[in-house]
Scaffold this active site. Structure first.
Site, PDB file in Angstrom:
ATOM      1  N   ASP A 171       0.966  -1.103  -0.445  1.00  5.74           N
ATOM      2  CA  ASP A 171       0.147  -0.631   0.185  1.00  5.74           C
ATOM      3  C   ASP A 171       0.952   0.878  -0.108  1.00  5.74           C
ATOM      4  OD1 ASP A 171      -2.500   1.262   0.306  1.00  5.74           O
ATOM      5  OD2 ASP A 171      -1.245   1.902   3.054  1.00  5.74           O
ATOM      6  N   LEU A 172       0.408   2.302   0.065  1.00  7.26           N
ATOM      7  CA  LEU A 172       1.044   3.267  -0.023  1.00  7.26           C
ATOM      8  C   LEU A 172       1.461   4.164   0.711  1.00  7.26           C
ATOM      9  CD1 LEU A 172       2.974   5.677  -2.403  1.00  7.26           C
ATOM     10  CD2 LEU A 172       0.901   6.627  -2.682  1.00  7.26           C
ATOM     11  N   ASP A 173      -0.231   5.349   1.309  1.00  7.30           N
ATOM     12  CA  ASP A 173      -0.263   6.011   1.994  1.00  7.30           C
ATOM     13  C   ASP A 173      -0.077   5.385   4.081  1.00  7.30           C
ATOM     14  OD1 ASP A 173      -1.251   8.254   0.462  1.00  7.30           O
ATOM     15  OD2 ASP A 173      -2.663   7.498  -0.475  1.00  7.30           O
ATOM     16  N   THR A 211       2.045   9.706   4.516  1.00  2.00           N
ATOM     17  CA  THR A 211       0.567  10.941   3.895  1.00  2.00           C
ATOM     18  C   THR A 211      -0.031  11.130   4.753  1.00  2.00           C
ATOM     19  OG1 THR A 211       0.959   9.749   2.219  1.00  2.00           O
ATOM     20  CG2 THR A 211       1.952  11.435   1.639  1.00  2.00           C
ATOM     21  N   LYS A 269      -8.435   5.552   6.025  1.00  2.00           N
ATOM     22  CA  LYS A 269      -7.796   4.900   5.753  1.00  2.00           C
ATOM     23  C   LYS A 269      -8.300   4.117   4.565  1.00  2.00           C
ATOM     24  CE  LYS A 269      -4.617   6.299   9.887  1.00  2.00           C
ATOM     25  NZ  LYS A 269      -3.453   5.786  10.528  1.00  2.00           N
ATOM     26  N   GLY A 270      -7.115   3.431   3.878  1.00  5.31           N
ATOM     27  CA  GLY A 270      -7.534   3.030   2.374  1.00  5.31           C
ATOM     28  C   GLY A 270      -8.700   3.221   1.685  1.00  5.31           C
ATOM     29  N   ARG A 292     -11.428   8.843  -2.897  1.00  3.92           N
ATOM     30  CA  ARG A 292     -11.589   9.793  -2.489  1.00  3.92           C
ATOM     31  C   ARG A 292     -13.171   9.477  -2.454  1.00  3.92           C
ATOM     32  NH1 ARG A 292      -9.070  13.732  -6.695  1.00  3.92           N
ATOM     33  NH2 ARG A 292      -7.395  11.863  -6.557  1.00  3.92           N
ATOM     34  N   SER A 305      -2.903   0.655  -4.460  1.00  2.00           N
ATOM     35  CA  SER A 305      -3.121   1.632  -3.699  1.00  2.00           C
ATOM     36  C   SER A 305      -4.192   2.348  -4.315  1.00  2.00           C
ATOM     37  CB  SER A 305      -2.065   3.444  -3.143  1.00  2.00           C
ATOM     38  OG  SER A 305      -2.462   4.411  -2.951  1.00  2.00           O
ATOM     39  N   ALA A 306      -5.302   2.906  -3.353  1.00  2.97           N
ATOM     40  CA  ALA A 306      -6.359   3.465  -3.360  1.00  2.97           C
ATOM     41  C   ALA A 306      -6.259   5.197  -4.254  1.00  2.97           C
ATOM     42  CB  ALA A 306      -7.277   3.772  -2.309  1.00  2.97           C
ATOM     43  N   ASN A 335      -3.036   9.841  -6.581  1.00  9.72           N
ATOM     44  CA  ASN A 335      -1.732  10.607  -6.668  1.00  9.72           C
ATOM     45  C   ASN A 335      -0.164  10.026  -6.357  1.00  9.72           C
ATOM     46  OD1 ASN A 335      -2.933  13.345  -6.786  1.00  9.72           O
ATOM     47  ND2 ASN A 335      -3.939  12.657  -4.808  1.00  9.72           N
ATOM     48  N   LYS A 363     -10.878  -0.626  -1.581  1.00  9.89           N
ATOM     49  CA  LYS A 363     -10.622  -1.940  -0.273  1.00  9.89           C
ATOM     50  C   LYS A 363     -11.791  -1.223   0.627  1.00  9.89           C
ATOM     51  CE  LYS A 363      -5.892  -0.652  -1.114  1.00  9.89           C
ATOM     52  NZ  LYS A 363      -4.411   0.488  -0.432  1.00  9.89           N
ATOM     53  N   GLU A 405      -0.587  -3.251   4.814  1.00  7.59           N
ATOM     54  CA  GLU A 405      -0.899  -2.659   4.874  1.00  7.59           C
ATOM     55  C   GLU A 405      -1.361  -1.852   6.201  1.00  7.59           C
ATOM     56  OE1 GLU A 405      -3.879  -0.515   3.908  1.00  7.59           O
ATOM     57  OE2 GLU A 405      -3.623  -1.766   1.549  1.00  7.59           O
ATOM     58  N   ASP A 406      -1.192  -0.057   6.357  1.00  8.40           N
ATOM     59  CA  ASP A 406      -1.795   0.176   7.543  1.00  8.40           C
ATOM     60  C   ASP A 406      -3.371   0.269   7.710  1.00  8.40           C
ATOM     61  OD1 ASP A 406      -2.665   1.808   5.652  1.00  8.40           O
ATOM     62  OD2 ASP A 406      -2.063   3.849   6.844  1.00  8.40           O
TER      63      ASP A 406
HETATM   64  C1  BG6 Z   1      -5.466   5.751   0.412  1.00  8.20           C
HETATM   65  C2  BG6 Z   1      -5.377   6.575   1.411  1.00  8.20           C
HETATM   66  O1  BG6 Z   1      -4.209   5.285  -0.343  1.00  8.20           O
HETATM   67  O2  BG6 Z   1      -5.555   6.735  -0.787  1.00  8.20           O
HETATM   68  C3  BG6 Z   1      -6.476   7.697   1.718  1.00  8.20           C
HETATM   69  O3  BG6 Z   1      -5.096   5.839   2.679  1.00  8.20           O
HETATM   70  C4  BG6 Z   1      -7.476   8.422   0.049  1.00  8.20           C
HETATM   71  O4  BG6 Z   1      -7.096   8.523   2.494  1.00  8.20           O
HETATM   72  C5  BG6 Z   1      -6.678   7.234  -0.577  1.00  8.20           C
HETATM   73  O5  BG6 Z   1      -8.473   9.181   0.704  1.00  8.20           O
HETATM   74  C6  BG6 Z   1      -7.778   8.066  -2.461  1.00  8.20           C
HETATM   75  O6  BG6 Z   1      -6.315   9.045  -2.218  1.00  8.20           O
HETATM   76  P1  BG6 Z   1      -6.087  10.510  -3.117  1.00  8.20           P
HETATM   77  O7  BG6 Z   1      -4.482  10.606  -3.426  1.00  8.20           O
HETATM   78  O8  BG6 Z   1      -6.723   9.428  -4.932  1.00  8.20           O
HETATM   79  O9  BG6 Z   1      -7.359  10.595  -3.090  1.00  8.20           O
HETATM   80 MG    MG Z   2      -2.788   3.248   3.381  1.00  8.71          MG
END
Ligand code: BG6
Ligand code: MG
Length: 220
Positions: free
Chosen positions: A9-11, A17, A45-46, A49, A114-115, A118, A145, A169-170
């Protein structure tokens, strides 16, 4: 040599972030006079948007037109992008860079699951985009997710079976997604929150020295 698909996972796993998503959502919720604390944030989280904004509106029992909905999503993302403007290698979570380099040294395949929409620019900013063989992010999945879609895409693109895939994953939703996919789930964060994960560490730096080898022989 045994190989497995290592899916990150990323964030909140690769980069710190999650705190910026929190601030941006909190400001957004405040603009609608909706209560938003760490408790609500944990549930986002995860989560993508669009689903995040839907949940916030449900919590506040508020309905908005599609145009305002889009404007609010844009506003959140602009605030978020502003907060991560100066992101650099120092924002990579502790131990992650070494862990990725060790995997590379062992020629283990690495994917992002990742979701976030960005994801690519963030990995680029961090200087680690080239370490990922496969990137599945918010621009290529339809289900959020805890649906396993994102991780299933990642393992398929790396040509690995789900039993040979390991997810880091977090988030609760992300751990549930990995489990639903039938993959090994490694939680990064607090045990009491991520108790559904197969194993939990606070940081990558808390993993035993030869943990990659342990993972290579681990069964679900
Ligand atoms: C997930 C984050 O990785 O991505 C969420 O945990 C976030 O908090 C989701 O809303 C969507 O991200 P983004 O960057 O497309 O708004
Ligand atoms: Mg995450």
């Amino acid at each position: 040599m045994v190989k497995k698909a290592f899916i990150f996972d990323l964030d909140g796993v690769i980069v710190d972030t999650a705190k910026f998503h929190f601030i941006a959502w909190q400001r957004l919720a405040a603009s609608l006079e909706i209560k938003f604390t760490e408790h609500e944030n944990e549930q986002l989280k995860g989560v993508s948007r669009v689903h995040s904004l839907q949940k916030i509106l449900e919590w506040g029992n508020i309905e908005i037109s599609p145009d305002v909905f889009q404007a609010k999503m844009d506003q959140k993302n602009e605030e978020y992008l502003d907060l991560i403007k100066s992101l650099d290698t120092s924002d990579i979570m502790p131990g992650v860079h070494d862990f990725l380099l060790n995997l590379k040294e062992q020629e283990q395949p690495i994917a992002l699951g990742s979701a976030s929409k960005n994801a690519r620019p963030i990995l680029k900013k961090l200087g680690i985009l080239h370490l990922f063989e496969v990137i599945v992010d918010g621009t290529n999945v339809t289900e959020a997710k805890p649906d396993p879609e994102v991780f299933l895409h990642a393992s398929r693109q790396l040509n690995f079976a789900v039993q040979e895939s390991i997810v880091f994953e977090d988030s609760v939703a992300g751990v549930q997604a990995a489990n639903a996919a039938g993959m090994i789930s490694i939680g990064l964060g607090e045990k009491k929150i991520l108790h559904e994960a197969d194993e939990v560490f606070t940081h990558f730096t808390d993993m035993p020295k030869d943990y990659i080898n342990t993972l290579l022989s681990k069964k679900k």
